[in-house]
Design a protein around this motif. Structure first.
Motif, PDB file in Angstrom:
ATOM      1  N   GLY A  85       0.802  -1.219   0.000  1.00 23.82           N
ATOM      2  CA  GLY A  85       0.000   0.000   0.000  1.00 23.82           C
ATOM      3  C   GLY A  85       0.832   1.265   0.000  1.00 23.82           C
ATOM      4  O   GLY A  85       0.331   2.349  -0.310  1.00 23.82           O
ATOM      5  N   SER A  86       2.121   1.144   0.327  1.00 21.02           N
ATOM      6  CA  SER A  86       3.010   2.309   0.326  1.00 21.02           C
ATOM      7  C   SER A  86       3.595   2.595  -1.054  1.00 21.02           C
ATOM      8  O   SER A  86       4.227   3.631  -1.261  1.00 21.02           O
ATOM      9  CB  SER A  86       4.153   2.097   1.325  1.00 21.02           C
ATOM     10  OG  SER A  86       3.636   2.011   2.635  1.00 21.02           O
ATOM     11  N   LEU A 130      -0.867   3.732  -2.996  1.00 21.61           N
ATOM     12  CA  LEU A 130      -2.019   2.875  -3.260  1.00 21.61           C
ATOM     13  C   LEU A 130      -3.015   2.893  -2.100  1.00 21.61           C
ATOM     14  O   LEU A 130      -4.225   2.856  -2.322  1.00 21.61           O
ATOM     15  CB  LEU A 130      -1.564   1.441  -3.544  1.00 21.61           C
ATOM     16  CG  LEU A 130      -0.730   1.256  -4.801  1.00 21.61           C
ATOM     17  CD1 LEU A 130      -0.352  -0.212  -4.986  1.00 21.61           C
ATOM     18  CD2 LEU A 130      -1.468   1.770  -6.025  1.00 21.61           C
ATOM     19  N   LYS A 131      -2.501   2.997  -0.855  1.00 22.52           N
ATOM     20  CA  LYS A 131      -3.412   3.015   0.291  1.00 22.52           C
ATOM     21  C   LYS A 131      -4.244   4.301   0.334  1.00 22.52           C
ATOM     22  O   LYS A 131      -5.305   4.331   0.928  1.00 22.52           O
ATOM     23  CB  LYS A 131      -2.660   2.813   1.608  1.00 22.52           C
ATOM     24  CG  LYS A 131      -1.727   3.940   1.970  1.00 22.52           C
ATOM     25  CD  LYS A 131      -0.977   3.636   3.237  1.00 22.52           C
ATOM     26  CE  LYS A 131       0.079   4.697   3.470  1.00 22.52           C
ATOM     27  NZ  LYS A 131       1.089   4.305   4.403  1.00 22.52           N
ATOM     28  N   ASP A 132      -3.781   5.356  -0.333  1.00 22.71           N
ATOM     29  CA  ASP A 132      -4.519   6.625  -0.351  1.00 22.71           C
ATOM     30  C   ASP A 132      -5.307   6.832  -1.647  1.00 22.71           C
ATOM     31  O   ASP A 132      -5.924   7.881  -1.840  1.00 22.71           O
ATOM     32  CB  ASP A 132      -3.546   7.804  -0.166  1.00 22.71           C
ATOM     33  CG  ASP A 132      -2.881   7.790   1.201  1.00 22.71           C
ATOM     34  OD1 ASP A 132      -3.502   7.273   2.160  1.00 22.71           O
ATOM     35  OD2 ASP A 132      -1.746   8.282   1.306  1.00 22.71           O
ATOM     36  N   GLN A 133      -5.275   5.854  -2.531  1.00 23.49           N
ATOM     37  CA  GLN A 133      -5.888   5.990  -3.856  1.00 23.49           C
ATOM     38  C   GLN A 133      -7.387   6.317  -3.782  1.00 23.49           C
ATOM     39  O   GLN A 133      -7.853   7.219  -4.481  1.00 23.49           O
ATOM     40  CB  GLN A 133      -5.697   4.697  -4.650  1.00 23.49           C
ATOM     41  CG  GLN A 133      -5.956   4.866  -6.120  1.00 23.49           C
ATOM     42  CD  GLN A 133      -4.712   5.327  -6.845  1.00 23.49           C
ATOM     43  OE1 GLN A 133      -3.628   4.826  -6.602  1.00 23.49           O
ATOM     44  NE2 GLN A 133      -4.859   6.271  -7.738  1.00 23.49           N
ATOM     45  N   LEU A 134      -8.149   5.621  -2.945  1.00 22.79           N
ATOM     46  CA  LEU A 134      -9.592   5.872  -2.865  1.00 22.79           C
ATOM     47  C   LEU A 134      -9.888   7.293  -2.380  1.00 22.79           C
ATOM     48  O   LEU A 134     -10.764   7.968  -2.925  1.00 22.79           O
ATOM     49  CB  LEU A 134     -10.274   4.854  -1.947  1.00 22.79           C
ATOM     50  CG  LEU A 134     -10.394   3.441  -2.506  1.00 22.79           C
ATOM     51  CD1 LEU A 134     -10.984   2.500  -1.461  1.00 22.79           C
ATOM     52  CD2 LEU A 134     -11.227   3.422  -3.770  1.00 22.79           C
ATOM     53  N   CYS A 172      -9.462  14.385  -6.118  1.00 21.37           N
ATOM     54  CA  CYS A 172      -8.555  14.658  -7.241  1.00 21.37           C
ATOM     55  C   CYS A 172      -8.983  15.952  -7.942  1.00 21.37           C
ATOM     56  O   CYS A 172     -10.126  16.088  -8.366  1.00 21.37           O
ATOM     57  CB  CYS A 172      -8.575  13.504  -8.231  1.00 21.37           C
ATOM     58  SG  CYS A 172      -7.522  13.781  -9.678  1.00 21.37           S
ATOM     59  N   PRO A 173      -8.061  16.938  -8.058  1.00 24.47           N
ATOM     60  CA  PRO A 173      -8.418  18.215  -8.676  1.00 24.47           C
ATOM     61  C   PRO A 173      -8.885  18.055 -10.125  1.00 24.47           C
ATOM     62  O   PRO A 173      -9.763  18.781 -10.580  1.00 24.47           O
ATOM     63  CB  PRO A 173      -7.132  19.030  -8.620  1.00 24.47           C
ATOM     64  CG  PRO A 173      -6.105  18.223  -7.938  1.00 24.47           C
ATOM     65  CD  PRO A 173      -6.677  16.896  -7.604  1.00 24.47           C
TER      66      PRO A 173
END
Length: 155
Positions: free
Chosen positions: A107-108, A122-126, A132-133
Motif C-alpha cells: 500500500g506504500s 495505493l493506500k490513499d488511492q480511494l 482529485c483536482p
C-alpha cells in the motif's frame, strides 16, 4: 421424561405429540444414541463410523495443526494462519499471517494518477479519487481527441 430424551429432544430440536411420545421414546432408545463428542443423535449401529468420520484428528495441510475432521473446513477457511488471502492492492495471494506486513509495504507503493498526474500511494488511492483536482473541475468541453489542432486558441 428421562434425561436421555431431554438431551435428545434438545439436541435434535424435535417436538413430539404427547399421544406419540411413548412410542417415540422407545424407538429412540432402541435405535439412537447421543454421540459423546458432539451430542448429536446418531443411529447406534453407526456411532463408531460417525466418530471415525467426524471426530478423528486430522492435520491441516497448510499449518499441520491437528483438528477434528468435522472442524477442518472451518479451520482452513477462517482460522488457519497459512490460509491464502488476496492483497487488496496487488491481488496477490499471501498467507494470512503475512497479510498485514505485505499490505503495509504494498500500500506504500505509488502510482501516477491518470487524471491529475500526481503520484499517490495505493493506500490513499480511494481518498485521492474523491478529491482529485482533475476530476473535481468540470469546466468546459472535454479535450479534443481527433488529433487535429484546436482552431479556437488563436495560433
Amino acid at each position: 421424561m428421562t434425561q436421555f430424551m431431554r438431551d435428545f429432544n434438545v439436541a435434535f430440536n424435535k417436538e413430539v405429540a404427547e399421544a406419540n411420545f411413548a412410542l417415540h421414546e422407545s424407538h429412540c432408545r432402541r435405535f439412537l444414541c447421543l454421540c459423546p463428542d458432539c451430542e448429536e443423535p446418531v443411529p447406534k449401529e453407526q456411532l463408531d463410523q460417525h466418530r471415525l468420520d467426524q471426530h478423528t484428528q486430522v492435520k491441516c495441510s497448510r499449518c499441520n495443526r491437528k483438528v477434528e475432521r468435522c472442524h477442518l473446513m472451518d479451520h482452513e477457511v477462517n482460522e488457519c494462519e497459512e490460509r491464502l488471502q488476496c492483497c487488496k492492492f496487488c491481488e496477490l495471494e499471501v498467507p494470512w499471517k503475512e497479510l498485514d506486513e505485505h499490505s503495509a509495504a504494498c500500500g506504500s507503493r505509488t502510482e501516477r494518477c491518470g487524471d491529475c498526474g500526481r503520484y499517490v500511494t495505493l493506500k490513499d488511492q480511494l481518498e485521492h479519487d474523491k478529491i482529485c483536482p482533475a476530476t473535481q473541475a468540470v469546466s468546459g468541453p472535454p479535450p479534443s481527441v481527433s488529433g487535429a489542432p484546436d482552431m479556437d486558441k488563436g495560433t
